[in-house]
Design a protein around this motif. Sequence first.
Motif, PDB file in Angstrom:
ATOM      1  N   LEU A   5       0.823  -1.200   0.000  1.00  0.00           N
ATOM      2  CA  LEU A   5       0.000   0.000   0.000  1.00  0.00           C
ATOM      3  C   LEU A   5       0.862   1.256   0.000  1.00  0.00           C
ATOM      4  O   LEU A   5       1.920   1.304   0.623  1.00  0.00           O
ATOM      5  CB  LEU A   5      -0.922   0.029   1.219  1.00  0.00           C
ATOM      6  N   SER A   6       0.359   2.273  -0.702  1.00  0.00           N
ATOM      7  CA  SER A   6       1.053   3.564  -0.722  1.00  0.00           C
ATOM      8  C   SER A   6       0.915   4.239   0.635  1.00  0.00           C
ATOM      9  O   SER A   6       0.072   3.878   1.457  1.00  0.00           O
ATOM     10  CB  SER A   6       0.450   4.460  -1.808  1.00  0.00           C
ATOM     11  N   GLU A   7       1.728   5.262   0.861  1.00  0.00           N
ATOM     12  CA  GLU A   7       1.629   6.003   2.122  1.00  0.00           C
ATOM     13  C   GLU A   7       0.253   6.643   2.281  1.00  0.00           C
ATOM     14  O   GLU A   7      -0.311   6.672   3.367  1.00  0.00           O
ATOM     15  CB  GLU A   7       2.719   7.077   2.178  1.00  0.00           C
ATOM     16  N   ALA A   8      -0.281   7.162   1.175  1.00  0.00           N
ATOM     17  CA  ALA A   8      -1.613   7.768   1.235  1.00  0.00           C
ATOM     18  C   ALA A   8      -2.670   6.732   1.609  1.00  0.00           C
ATOM     19  O   ALA A   8      -3.564   6.993   2.424  1.00  0.00           O
ATOM     20  CB  ALA A   8      -1.955   8.405  -0.105  1.00  0.00           C
ATOM     21  N   ALA A   9      -2.565   5.537   1.034  1.00  0.00           N
ATOM     22  CA  ALA A   9      -3.545   4.482   1.333  1.00  0.00           C
ATOM     23  C   ALA A   9      -3.423   4.016   2.780  1.00  0.00           C
ATOM     24  O   ALA A   9      -4.424   3.686   3.419  1.00  0.00           O
ATOM     25  CB  ALA A   9      -3.365   3.318   0.370  1.00  0.00           C
ATOM     26  N   ARG A  10      -2.209   4.011   3.300  1.00  0.00           N
ATOM     27  CA  ARG A  10      -2.007   3.555   4.686  1.00  0.00           C
ATOM     28  C   ARG A  10      -2.631   4.513   5.703  1.00  0.00           C
ATOM     29  O   ARG A  10      -2.866   4.133   6.844  1.00  0.00           O
ATOM     30  CB  ARG A  10      -0.518   3.378   4.972  1.00  0.00           C
ATOM     31  N   SER A  11      -2.919   5.721   5.251  1.00  0.00           N
ATOM     32  CA  SER A  11      -3.548   6.683   6.162  1.00  0.00           C
ATOM     33  C   SER A  11      -5.072   6.524   6.205  1.00  0.00           C
ATOM     34  O   SER A  11      -5.743   7.154   7.032  1.00  0.00           O
ATOM     35  CB  SER A  11      -3.201   8.112   5.737  1.00  0.00           C
ATOM     36  N   LEU A  12      -5.642   5.685   5.328  1.00  0.00           N
ATOM     37  CA  LEU A  12      -7.082   5.476   5.315  1.00  0.00           C
ATOM     38  C   LEU A  12      -7.522   4.725   6.566  1.00  0.00           C
ATOM     39  O   LEU A  12      -6.800   3.866   7.083  1.00  0.00           O
ATOM     40  CB  LEU A  12      -7.505   4.681   4.078  1.00  0.00           C
ATOM     41  N   LYS A  13      -8.716   5.017   7.029  1.00  0.00           N
ATOM     42  CA  LYS A  13      -9.235   4.389   8.240  1.00  0.00           C
ATOM     43  C   LYS A  13      -9.311   2.868   8.100  1.00  0.00           C
ATOM     44  O   LYS A  13      -9.075   2.135   9.057  1.00  0.00           O
ATOM     45  CB  LYS A  13     -10.625   4.958   8.558  1.00  0.00           C
ATOM     46  N   ARG A  14      -9.602   2.405   6.889  1.00  0.00           N
ATOM     47  CA  ARG A  14      -9.781   0.967   6.668  1.00  0.00           C
ATOM     48  C   ARG A  14      -8.586   0.353   5.928  1.00  0.00           C
ATOM     49  O   ARG A  14      -8.716  -0.689   5.277  1.00  0.00           O
ATOM     50  CB  ARG A  14     -11.080   0.712   5.899  1.00  0.00           C
ATOM     51  N   ALA A  15      -7.425   0.975   6.050  1.00  0.00           N
ATOM     52  CA  ALA A  15      -6.239   0.497   5.322  1.00  0.00           C
ATOM     53  C   ALA A  15      -5.868  -0.927   5.722  1.00  0.00           C
ATOM     54  O   ALA A  15      -5.584  -1.779   4.867  1.00  0.00           O
ATOM     55  CB  ALA A  15      -5.057   1.437   5.570  1.00  0.00           C
ATOM     56  N   GLU A  16      -5.856  -1.194   7.013  1.00  0.00           N
ATOM     57  CA  GLU A  16      -5.471  -2.527   7.481  1.00  0.00           C
ATOM     58  C   GLU A  16      -6.447  -3.579   6.971  1.00  0.00           C
ATOM     59  O   GLU A  16      -6.044  -4.678   6.571  1.00  0.00           O
ATOM     60  CB  GLU A  16      -5.438  -2.529   9.018  1.00  0.00           C
ATOM     61  N   GLU A  17      -7.727  -3.241   6.970  1.00  0.00           N
ATOM     62  CA  GLU A  17      -8.747  -4.168   6.461  1.00  0.00           C
ATOM     63  C   GLU A  17      -8.534  -4.436   4.979  1.00  0.00           C
ATOM     64  O   GLU A  17      -8.585  -5.587   4.533  1.00  0.00           O
ATOM     65  CB  GLU A  17     -10.136  -3.566   6.700  1.00  0.00           C
ATOM     66  N   ALA A  18      -8.279  -3.383   4.206  1.00  0.00           N
ATOM     67  CA  ALA A  18      -8.057  -3.544   2.770  1.00  0.00           C
ATOM     68  C   ALA A  18      -6.852  -4.434   2.488  1.00  0.00           C
ATOM     69  O   ALA A  18      -6.901  -5.331   1.631  1.00  0.00           O
ATOM     70  CB  ALA A  18      -7.868  -2.173   2.118  1.00  0.00           C
ATOM     71  N   GLU A  19      -5.762  -4.195   3.208  1.00  0.00           N
ATOM     72  CA  GLU A  19      -4.552  -4.996   2.996  1.00  0.00           C
ATOM     73  C   GLU A  19      -4.805  -6.465   3.339  1.00  0.00           C
ATOM     74  O   GLU A  19      -4.359  -7.371   2.621  1.00  0.00           O
ATOM     75  CB  GLU A  19      -3.411  -4.438   3.836  1.00  0.00           C
ATOM     76  N   SER A  20      -5.531  -6.704   4.406  1.00  0.00           N
ATOM     77  CA  SER A  20      -5.843  -8.080   4.806  1.00  0.00           C
ATOM     78  C   SER A  20      -6.671  -8.793   3.737  1.00  0.00           C
ATOM     79  O   SER A  20      -6.421  -9.965   3.421  1.00  0.00           O
ATOM     80  CB  SER A  20      -6.595  -8.065   6.142  1.00  0.00           C
ATOM     81  N   ILE A  21      -7.648  -8.088   3.176  1.00  0.00           N
ATOM     82  CA  ILE A  21      -8.493  -8.699   2.141  1.00  0.00           C
ATOM     83  C   ILE A  21      -7.675  -8.979   0.890  1.00  0.00           C
ATOM     84  O   ILE A  21      -7.783 -10.059   0.285  1.00  0.00           O
ATOM     85  CB  ILE A  21      -9.693  -7.786   1.821  1.00  0.00           C
ATOM     86  N   LEU A  22      -6.840  -8.018   0.483  1.00  0.00           N
ATOM     87  CA  LEU A  22      -6.010  -8.221  -0.696  1.00  0.00           C
ATOM     88  C   LEU A  22      -5.078  -9.419  -0.519  1.00  0.00           C
ATOM     89  O   LEU A  22      -4.888 -10.217  -1.443  1.00  0.00           O
ATOM     90  CB  LEU A  22      -5.187  -6.963  -0.982  1.00  0.00           C
ATOM     91  N   ARG A  23      -4.503  -9.576   0.662  1.00  0.00           N
ATOM     92  CA  ARG A  23      -3.583 -10.691   0.907  1.00  0.00           C
ATOM     93  C   ARG A  23      -4.299 -12.039   0.923  1.00  0.00           C
ATOM     94  O   ARG A  23      -3.691 -13.080   0.644  1.00  0.00           O
ATOM     95  CB  ARG A  23      -2.831 -10.467   2.223  1.00  0.00           C
ATOM     96  N   ALA A  24      -5.609 -12.011   1.238  1.00  0.00           N
ATOM     97  CA  ALA A  24      -6.370 -13.269   1.280  1.00  0.00           C
ATOM     98  C   ALA A  24      -6.650 -13.821  -0.111  1.00  0.00           C
ATOM     99  O   ALA A  24      -6.846 -15.029  -0.284  1.00  0.00           O
ATOM    100  CB  ALA A  24      -7.685 -13.053   2.026  1.00  0.00           C
TER     101      ALA A  24
END
Length: 407
Positions: A5-24
Amino acid sequence: MQTNLSEAARSLKRAEEAESILRACVHCGFCNATCPTYQLLGNELDGPRGRIYLIKQVLEGQPVTKKTQLHLDRCLSCRNCETTCPSGVRYHALLDIGRAEVERRTTRPMREHWLRAGLRHTVSRPNTFAALLGAGRAVRALLPGSLRDKIPAQAPKARPRPHARHARRVLMLEGCVQPSLAPNTNAAAARVLDRLGISVTPAPQAGCCGANEYHLNAQEAGLDRARHNIDAWWPAVEAGAEAIVISASGCGAFLKEYGDLLRFDQAYAEKARRVSALARDLVEVISAEPLDALRPAAGQRIAFHCPCTLQHAQRLGGAVEGVLARLGFGMTSITNAHLCCGSAGTYSLTQPEIARQLRDRKLDSLEADSPDAIVTANVGCQTHLNSAGRTQVVHWIELVDSLLKPE
């Protein structure tokens, strides 16, 4: 799937959720096999796997194009892919995150912008929608065919509801368009519940569930609707209401996610979790009760269109069919019963051509075995299927209501 994730995306409230879904996601492609738009269009980017890749690109900081927006817009949010996915990817949550970011980083043509704004500000307001529907009915013959077909020529009537008289009490979501397009649905639900010993506690302040605005990328407005409904129901919840009953499966799917969607809201998180825990699709309540107050059906053969929000989002496929079978109805076999009819909230207005093709395919399947009646469990599906002017489609609870024994 490896992601960065980009730095801008990591600042999103749901960034951790998005990364977890993408990795799944393992990119196996099983989802494409059951995706309605992929089957219709044959484009990898119009299937879940391609859309996940597009969202991954957006969240990794790559440029957002109109092509990105187009392919995400074409998704029906039917969640068929989630039923199919062997890895349990929460695609719908990732889609919400991706769509919001794409909306933030792009501009829409003025026509699209005003159409979506108009839908957000009219469909979500029951009184406004009712007034516009009445005006549309008055000039129905002058309207374009695509819009005229969605306006019933006759204003439907609702039979009276019983007064609350039982110790068992439930709340009911009235909804936004259903009071105008299908007012007898909730009235029939209240009558059937009454005969099963359950009274509906009125909560007129509760209206639209919020799904319409949320899925048109006005996500905070959709959550405000959720907060408003929680406030409207809360006194009855604290007084011991045993459930919040929803007869429109699309609303039910969204209501059951209040707890998840408001988990970051300190003022509403706990209340939202409790409301979601109380949310019950109408069939969940009725299927748990003895049906002695109902006469057996007289050998009618029924085709049931199971909405995507019932079978894929709420995982209640087969539940309505089970109730109807208990009552003696014969159920016809439906080819590709898992596929979307093309309604998908406001999708039939924002993507009319795809919606029309999916509708006609669905009706071909529903009518193939010459049923005596076609029923569904969501007002959006009901209205969309009826716009074809073919076999009339009604809500299944109206069929059950017709079997009530005289008191």
